[in-house]
Design an enzyme around this catalytic site. Sequence first.
Site, PDB file in Angstrom:
ATOM      1  N   HIS A  72       0.849  -1.198   0.000  1.00 14.03           N
ATOM      2  CA  HIS A  72       0.000   0.000   0.000  1.00 14.03           C
ATOM      3  C   HIS A  72       0.880   1.242   0.000  1.00 14.03           C
ATOM      4  O   HIS A  72       1.657   1.445   0.919  1.00 14.03           O
ATOM      5  CB  HIS A  72      -0.904   0.024   1.235  1.00 14.03           C
ATOM      6  N   TYR A 200      -9.149   6.023   7.173  1.00 11.29           N
ATOM      7  CA  TYR A 200      -9.318   6.412   8.578  1.00 11.29           C
ATOM      8  C   TYR A 200     -10.263   7.608   8.590  1.00 11.29           C
ATOM      9  O   TYR A 200     -10.010   8.588   7.887  1.00 11.29           O
ATOM     10  CB  TYR A 200      -7.992   6.870   9.194  1.00 11.29           C
ATOM     11  N   PRO A 292      -4.157   1.104  18.716  1.00  8.23           N
ATOM     12  CA  PRO A 292      -3.917   0.567  17.369  1.00  8.23           C
ATOM     13  C   PRO A 292      -3.978   1.593  16.233  1.00  8.23           C
ATOM     14  O   PRO A 292      -3.653   1.249  15.097  1.00  8.23           O
ATOM     15  CB  PRO A 292      -5.031  -0.481  17.209  1.00  8.23           C
ATOM     16  N   LYS A 296       1.045   0.322  15.006  1.00  6.43           N
ATOM     17  CA  LYS A 296       2.445   0.216  15.417  1.00  6.43           C
ATOM     18  C   LYS A 296       2.760  -0.987  16.322  1.00  6.43           C
ATOM     19  O   LYS A 296       3.929  -1.344  16.500  1.00  6.43           O
ATOM     20  CB  LYS A 296       2.866   1.480  16.183  1.00  6.43           C
ATOM     21  N   TYR A 387       4.160   6.893   9.869  1.00  6.44           N
ATOM     22  CA  TYR A 387       3.296   5.758   9.532  1.00  6.44           C
ATOM     23  C   TYR A 387       4.098   4.608   8.918  1.00  6.44           C
ATOM     24  O   TYR A 387       3.852   3.443   9.242  1.00  6.44           O
ATOM     25  CB  TYR A 387       2.189   6.208   8.568  1.00  6.44           C
TER      26      TYR A 387
HETATM   27  P1  RFL Z   1       1.438 -11.175  22.041  1.00  2.00           P
HETATM   28  O1  RFL Z   1       0.957 -11.282  20.639  1.00  2.00           O
HETATM   29  O2  RFL Z   1       0.460 -10.764  23.085  1.00  2.00           O
HETATM   30  O3  RFL Z   1       2.083 -12.574  22.425  1.00  2.00           O
HETATM   31  C1  RFL Z   1       2.443 -12.895  23.747  1.00  2.00           C
HETATM   32  C2  RFL Z   1       2.445 -14.385  23.883  1.00  2.00           C
HETATM   33  O4  RFL Z   1       2.865 -14.722  25.204  1.00  2.00           O
HETATM   34  C3  RFL Z   1       2.001 -15.718  25.725  1.00  2.00           C
HETATM   35  N1  RFL Z   1       2.043 -15.621  27.205  1.00  2.00           N
HETATM   36  C4  RFL Z   1       2.731 -16.470  27.975  1.00  2.00           C
HETATM   37  N2  RFL Z   1       3.515 -17.516  27.676  1.00  2.00           N
HETATM   38  C5  RFL Z   1       4.077 -18.188  28.711  1.00  2.00           C
HETATM   39  N3  RFL Z   1       3.886 -17.842  30.020  1.00  2.00           N
HETATM   40  C6  RFL Z   1       3.100 -16.805  30.350  1.00  2.00           C
HETATM   41  N4  RFL Z   1       2.911 -16.492  31.632  1.00  2.00           N
HETATM   42  C7  RFL Z   1       2.485 -16.064  29.315  1.00  2.00           C
HETATM   43  N5  RFL Z   1       1.666 -14.983  29.285  1.00  2.00           N
HETATM   44  C8  RFL Z   1       1.405 -14.732  28.002  1.00  2.00           C
HETATM   45  C9  RFL Z   1       0.650 -15.387  25.126  1.00  2.00           C
HETATM   46  O5  RFL Z   1      -0.228 -16.521  25.129  1.00  2.00           O
HETATM   47  C10 RFL Z   1       1.058 -14.972  23.723  1.00  2.00           C
HETATM   48  O6  RFL Z   1       1.087 -16.071  22.827  1.00  2.00           O
HETATM   49  O7  RFL Z   1       2.676 -10.147  22.161  1.00  2.00           O
HETATM   50  P2  RFL Z   1       3.886  -9.851  21.125  1.00  2.00           P
HETATM   51  O8  RFL Z   1       4.469 -11.110  20.596  1.00  2.00           O
HETATM   52  O9  RFL Z   1       4.705  -8.843  21.810  1.00  2.00           O
HETATM   53  O10 RFL Z   1       3.167  -9.184  19.856  1.00  2.00           O
HETATM   54  C11 RFL Z   1       2.592  -7.924  19.951  1.00  2.00           C
HETATM   55  C12 RFL Z   1       1.368  -7.839  19.044  1.00  2.00           C
HETATM   56  O11 RFL Z   1       0.571  -8.978  19.175  1.00  2.00           O
HETATM   57  C13 RFL Z   1       0.548  -6.603  19.394  1.00  2.00           C
HETATM   58  O12 RFL Z   1       1.381  -5.457  19.558  1.00  2.00           O
HETATM   59  C14 RFL Z   1      -0.484  -6.237  18.363  1.00  2.00           C
HETATM   60  O13 RFL Z   1      -1.326  -7.297  18.004  1.00  2.00           O
HETATM   61  C15 RFL Z   1      -1.324  -5.101  18.959  1.00  2.00           C
HETATM   62  N6  RFL Z   1      -2.589  -5.006  18.315  1.00  2.00           N
HETATM   63  C16 RFL Z   1      -2.603  -4.425  17.106  1.00  2.00           C
HETATM   64  N7  RFL Z   1      -1.445  -3.934  16.571  1.00  2.00           N
HETATM   65  C17 RFL Z   1      -1.445  -3.367  15.375  1.00  2.00           C
HETATM   66  O14 RFL Z   1      -0.377  -2.966  14.907  1.00  2.00           O
HETATM   67  N8  RFL Z   1      -2.633  -3.264  14.661  1.00  2.00           N
HETATM   68  C18 RFL Z   1      -3.832  -3.762  15.162  1.00  2.00           C
HETATM   69  O15 RFL Z   1      -4.844  -3.699  14.508  1.00  2.00           O
HETATM   70  C19 RFL Z   1      -3.851  -4.362  16.421  1.00  2.00           C
HETATM   71  N9  RFL Z   1      -4.984  -4.880  16.955  1.00  2.00           N
HETATM   72  C20 RFL Z   1      -3.753  -5.526  18.917  1.00  2.00           C
HETATM   73  C21 RFL Z   1      -4.961  -5.467  18.200  1.00  2.00           C
HETATM   74  C22 RFL Z   1      -3.735  -6.112  20.203  1.00  2.00           C
HETATM   75  C23 RFL Z   1      -4.883  -6.609  20.798  1.00  2.00           C
HETATM   76  N10 RFL Z   1      -4.802  -7.130  22.150  1.00  2.00           N
HETATM   77  C24 RFL Z   1      -3.537  -7.255  22.801  1.00  2.00           C
HETATM   78  C25 RFL Z   1      -5.879  -7.398  22.983  1.00  2.00           C
HETATM   79  C26 RFL Z   1      -6.115  -6.004  18.749  1.00  2.00           C
HETATM   80  C27 RFL Z   1      -6.089  -6.581  20.044  1.00  2.00           C
HETATM   81  C28 RFL Z   1      -7.383  -7.161  20.547  1.00  2.00           C
HETATM   82  C1  PHB Z   2      -6.053  -3.714  10.898  1.00  3.82           C
HETATM   83  O1  PHB Z   2      -6.131  -4.039   9.701  1.00  3.82           O
HETATM   84  O2  PHB Z   2      -6.427  -4.466  11.807  1.00  3.82           O
HETATM   85  C2  PHB Z   2      -5.536  -2.367  11.250  1.00  3.82           C
HETATM   86  C3  PHB Z   2      -5.000  -1.572  10.257  1.00  3.82           C
HETATM   87  C4  PHB Z   2      -4.520  -0.305  10.583  1.00  3.82           C
HETATM   88  C5  PHB Z   2      -4.593   0.133  11.878  1.00  3.82           C
HETATM   89  C6  PHB Z   2      -5.111  -0.671  12.872  1.00  3.82           C
HETATM   90  C7  PHB Z   2      -5.591  -1.936  12.557  1.00  3.82           C
HETATM   91  O3  PHB Z   2      -4.157   1.388  12.172  1.00  3.82           O
END
Ligand code: RFL
Ligand code: PHB
Length: 394
Positions: A72, A200, A292, A296, A387
């Site tokens: 993109h 957005y 989100p 990032k 971004y």
């Molecule tokens: P994760 O993905 O949370 O993975 C952590 C892993 O550790 C495990 N864990 C344990 N393992 C052993 N012992 C324990 N005591 C443990 N406690 C936990 C968990 O089961 C898991 O498998 O962290 P990591 O790897 O740092 O990755 C970070 C990303 O996942 C996160 O920053 C993003 O997904 C944030 N986020 C989003 N980021 C974006 O850039 N765009 C998004 O659209 C977006 N949507 C989101 C999100 C995070 C969400 N969370 C945390 C609720 C939507 C949600 C719902």
């Molecule tokens: C997503 O596709 O989940 C998404 C994309 C951009 C954002 C946040 C979430 O800023």
Amino acid sequence: MRTQVAIVGAGPAGLLLGALLHRHGVDNVIVEQRSPDYVLGRIRAGVLEQVTVGLLEEAGVAARLHAEGLPHSGFDMCFAGQRQRIDLQRLVGKHVTVYGQTEVTRDLMDHRTAIGRQTVYDAQDVAVHGFDSAHPSVTWREGGVAHELQADFIVGCDGFHGVCRASVPAGAIQTFEKVYPFGWLGVLADVPPVAHELIYGNTERGFMLASMRSATRSRYYVQCSLDDKVENWSDDAFWDEFRRRLPADDAARLVTGPSIEKSIAPLRSFVAEPMRFGRLFLAGDAAHIVPPTGAKGLNLAAGDVGLLSRALAEFYASSGPARSAGIDSYSQRALARVWKAERFSWWFTSLMHQFPENGAFGARMQLAELDYLFTSDAAQRVVAENYVGLPLAA
Ligand code: RFL
Ligand code: PHB
């Protein structure tokens, strides 16, 4: 059991760190409390920065990403009937790649199986010990049987609710937090995206985001109240609300269908300092959370493990006191990047959501800032530069 680096958590941060360390010949074992299916079932991020793609290439897991990811070169911002494309390619000569976190995780899991490095799933009562000594270890139970993993270093990649950050003595850690007064209601559906690029929008009814996972799968979000429940939102109710927040041309084109996933995520900014405690390092969501809006979270997690994998590789490849230079500066280098992404995510969130509690003056400030952004190339360049993501070495 013994290894060089014990990684707690098999999310994207833990799996990517394991793959990068493997590339450098560093032995590692991952201990994860959930099952592989559970880890793959989490629908989260969708936008990858070029730095993240570069790290996935370095790890040897970018083939499917290159085949299926969508480059993109811009995205749209909308408010008060106006629309502005942020032309990433023209403004800063870079693009982002739309490829879901689920797919990144799947590719990393498949790669880990192929290289034969060990991952312990379904580990119960995971605990970290002795990281203030030369002999740290991780313990857990599996089906009632106790296990111990001794290591040179432990890396906490265990997310916001993990055990690693929680094991640091309170006096050794400082945390910074901002909780926003709303959440995002997200829907995933097998319908073609309403537009080729992300939209957005800041509307009177609240924030909206039209994103995607592929040419046939859409990911859409609306700002919702913090006490809202997913059960309050039928698919029809979501589509009605989403359509009302879309610009009119897009609303007329919107294709709806049954949701595959629907969830509400609270929005939070959080940073823990430092990111190293003796022989324990923190990386990804274990150390910091961003709202989100700037996409990032996953990218910051990748950046952390990029820096840390190089520092650990340097430690094992050399001898003498200089071998520790990279790991000694990891926390400071990672945090410098983290705070800039925190700033951008907070700013973008503040710009694009409705904040009734900020009153009429706050609303006018938001309008003035959006108006300025839509008419100033310099302001758009600042957005574009953040971004697409800041360089890793900065
Ligand atoms: P994760 O993905 O949370 O993975 C952590 C892993 O550790 C495990 N864990 C344990 N393992 C052993 N012992 C324990 N005591 C443990 N406690 C936990 C968990 O089961 C898991 O498998 O962290 P990591 O790897 O740092 O990755 C970070 C990303 O996942 C996160 O920053 C993003 O997904 C944030 N986020 C989003 N980021 C974006 O850039 N765009 C998004 O659209 C977006 N949507 C989101 C999100 C995070 C969400 N969370 C945390 C609720 C939507 C949600 C719902
Ligand atoms: C997503 O596709 O989940 C998404 C994309 C951009 C954002 C946040 C979430 O800023």
